[in-house]
Design an enzyme around this catalytic site. Structure first.
Site, PDB file in Angstrom:
ATOM      1  N   GLU B 159      16.857  16.980 -43.545  1.00  0.00           N
ATOM      2  CA  GLU B 159      16.748  17.933 -42.444  1.00  0.00           C
ATOM      3  C   GLU B 159      15.389  17.846 -41.763  1.00  0.00           C
ATOM      4  O   GLU B 159      15.266  17.993 -40.549  1.00  0.00           O
ATOM      5  CB  GLU B 159      16.951  19.366 -42.965  1.00  0.00           C
ATOM      6  CG  GLU B 159      18.343  19.648 -43.484  1.00  0.00           C
ATOM      7  CD  GLU B 159      19.394  19.615 -42.388  1.00  0.00           C
ATOM      8  OE1 GLU B 159      19.743  18.505 -41.958  1.00  0.00           O
ATOM      9  OE2 GLU B 159      19.858  20.693 -41.979  1.00  0.00           O
ATOM     10  N   THR B 212      17.836  21.096 -30.584  1.00  0.00           N
ATOM     11  CA  THR B 212      17.296  22.121 -31.462  1.00  0.00           C
ATOM     12  C   THR B 212      15.912  22.556 -30.982  1.00  0.00           C
ATOM     13  O   THR B 212      15.563  23.741 -31.023  1.00  0.00           O
ATOM     14  CB  THR B 212      17.204  21.592 -32.913  1.00  0.00           C
ATOM     15  OG1 THR B 212      18.513  21.172 -33.305  1.00  0.00           O
ATOM     16  CG2 THR B 212      16.742  22.669 -33.868  1.00  0.00           C
TER      17      THR B 212
END
Lengths: 337, 337
Positions: B159, B212
């Site tokens: 991540e 994001t």
């Protein structure tokens, strides 16, 4: 049918008729007086600022509520505290009136005697105990037209008189027992959460005056998103810990990123008390309500008592008068004695 | 004895020796390849920004992990997405390397084939599925030296490569299934919460690109204390609703005071999608991850499918391409198929 319609109506505080159902006091004509234990409560619980609270079992006031011929509500006696007897200036009176306003006029009234053990301004829900006791007692004498949860909204009016803010985080655990979460005020949504059986609270009250208004004034109006995220992670953890009876998780979650750092400086010896609580086995420790009381939670009475001894030592050395309570979590809330 | 010492050591990501215990892959010499389902996940869940997530059951990637003689980790095939094959640039590779670094050097290696169904940037955990799959698969081929919870820390490194932030709110549900709460990052503390059986998710992915980084840039660094309190009241309510299987409480708690108001403007048709979800029986609805996907939770598959139809109609009318998923909550996380 009639009762459920009634309950639905009470949600909006509309005036309702007692005669719409058969109040059980008519079936119990001899019960004209009850004596109550009105428990102290711990609000906030570190991460749970303004939303979480718990109910204590052996710290609290006593109250007598009596059905009398004279209409209205009168506070006839207050022992142990210098508080106003006038109904409209007393939290018990105001809470009782808020409740009675939702009912058709009764052809009788109530007298309330209050025996205070919880000191005003101690941070363990002194006003909440009186507000909760009054509405609970009258509700019992009327044959329970309301559920305990319904009563919260009325007791909140006593809190409004006491602090200017109709908060529920002390009256909810005082009425429902165990732990309570005030999920929302608009609409009011309160969730009762059972306590793990071996959970005990130790609460020390240093005898200094700390006004709720002062304790609120140090709060910042804005908080960092980062701290807020940590706080709601801990609230989730604490609630999860209570449901799964995971004492360690409860302990890890009892952490306050936001309020304790600014408010604890108003409480003499806070850091030492908290440190000694942890050193003696506390799962967690923090400010009770808006202070100055400090609580610790622990697994088992023995540990709670050990913590009480250690906390006492700290204030003894500081030569600061204090009161201390060790209590299991009260599963029931206010009760008839 | 040896195993518990081993687990304790892994907490600090120290290098440990596989030979300290008997890895069960030595007992299963024939298992050299496994095929996995790597589930999509919904992070944030309205009030639970950055802490809550859930695992989907029928939306996800597939992956083959193979034990080979050549040391190291290689990504040998990626189907369905234009992603880098270089181990150090691929989230699966990075997660796998983070895990293998904690073990003594092995005299064999692994190949990974990835069959992507989850689109990158969809907001339903595309990178998390790959990171979780890689570490899960290698762990299985090694005879499970790590628990699923232990694996989270390694998958988080994937991540970090994907978004610059080693967050756990997608990889935790991908590995553990059901709902997960990231109570804390330091130390990492993840709580898995069972899902009520009849809970279903509907997720619609409007085919627009929402980075994001853009979704994060609209966030304010500070939030009002008042909003934060409402948010953590709802987090408490949502966790309570999951434990008590109270669908209504889950619904009432799925409310985001803080992130959704600023982030939802980046998602075309958000208000309409959310409104139609509620009109068709959703318990709650909000942004999935950092968007642009929008989720709704509901009780029962029928309602979830009705919501899917209604959501589809909204984007059909807007002439906006979309993908839609209806899924029960996956209780297991990544699994062998």
């Amino acid at each position: 049918m009639c009762l459920s319609a009634f309950v639905a109506k009470t949600q909006s505080l509309k005036k309702i008729k007692l005669c719409d159902f058969v109040p059980s006091w008519q079936n119990q004509p001899k019960m004209k007086e009850i004596k109550l234990f009105c428990p102290a409560t711990i609000a906030n619980l570190s991460c749970g600022f303004d939303v979480l609270g718990l109910c204590l079992d052996n710290a609290g006031d006593e109250m007598i509520v009596r059905k009398v011929d004279q209409k209205g509500v009168r506070i006839t006696k207050i022992v142990g505290a210098d508080l106003p007897l006038e109904t409209e200036k007393n939290v018990s009176g105001v809470a009782a009136l808020a409740m009675l306003e939702t009912l058709d006029e009764l052809d009788f009234g109530f007298e309330i005697e209050i025996y205070k053990n919880i000191k005003a301004g101690s941070g363990i829900g002194s006003s909440a105990a009186s507000s909760a006791g009054a509405v609970f007692g009258i509700n019992e004498l009327l044959g329970r037209p309301y559920s305990r949860k319904d009563l919260v909204q009325f007791a909140m009016q006593g809190e409004k008189l006491a602090s200017g803010n109709a908060h529920a985080d002390n009256v909810a655990p005082a009425l429902l027992g165990a732990f309570t979460l005030v999920r929302s005020y608009s609409p009011l949504d309160i969730i009762r959460i059972d306590s793990p059986e071996e959970l005990y609270a130790t609460v020390v009250h240093p005898q200094i005056e700390l006004k709720t208004s002062d304790a609120r004034s140090v709060l910042k109006q804005n908080v960092s998103l980062k701290s807020a995220i940590m706080q709601w992670g801990n609230v989730g953890g604490l609630v999860a810990g209570l449901y799964t009876k995971d004492y360690e998780l409860i302990g890890r979650s009892l952490h306050d990123e936001i309020v304790e750092p600014v408010r604890s400086v108003l409480i003499p010896g806070f850091d030492q008390i908290k440190q000694t609580a942890y050193e003696n086995g506390a799962l967690g420790s923090g400010i009770s309500g808006s202070g100055p009381s400090i609580f610790a939670l622990s697994k088992g009475k023995e540990t709670a008592e050990k913590i009480a001894k250690a906390m006492s030592d700290v204030y003894e050395k500081m030569n600061l008068p204090y009161e201390i309570h060790v209590s299991k979590i009260n599963p029931d809330g206010v009760r008839i004695i």
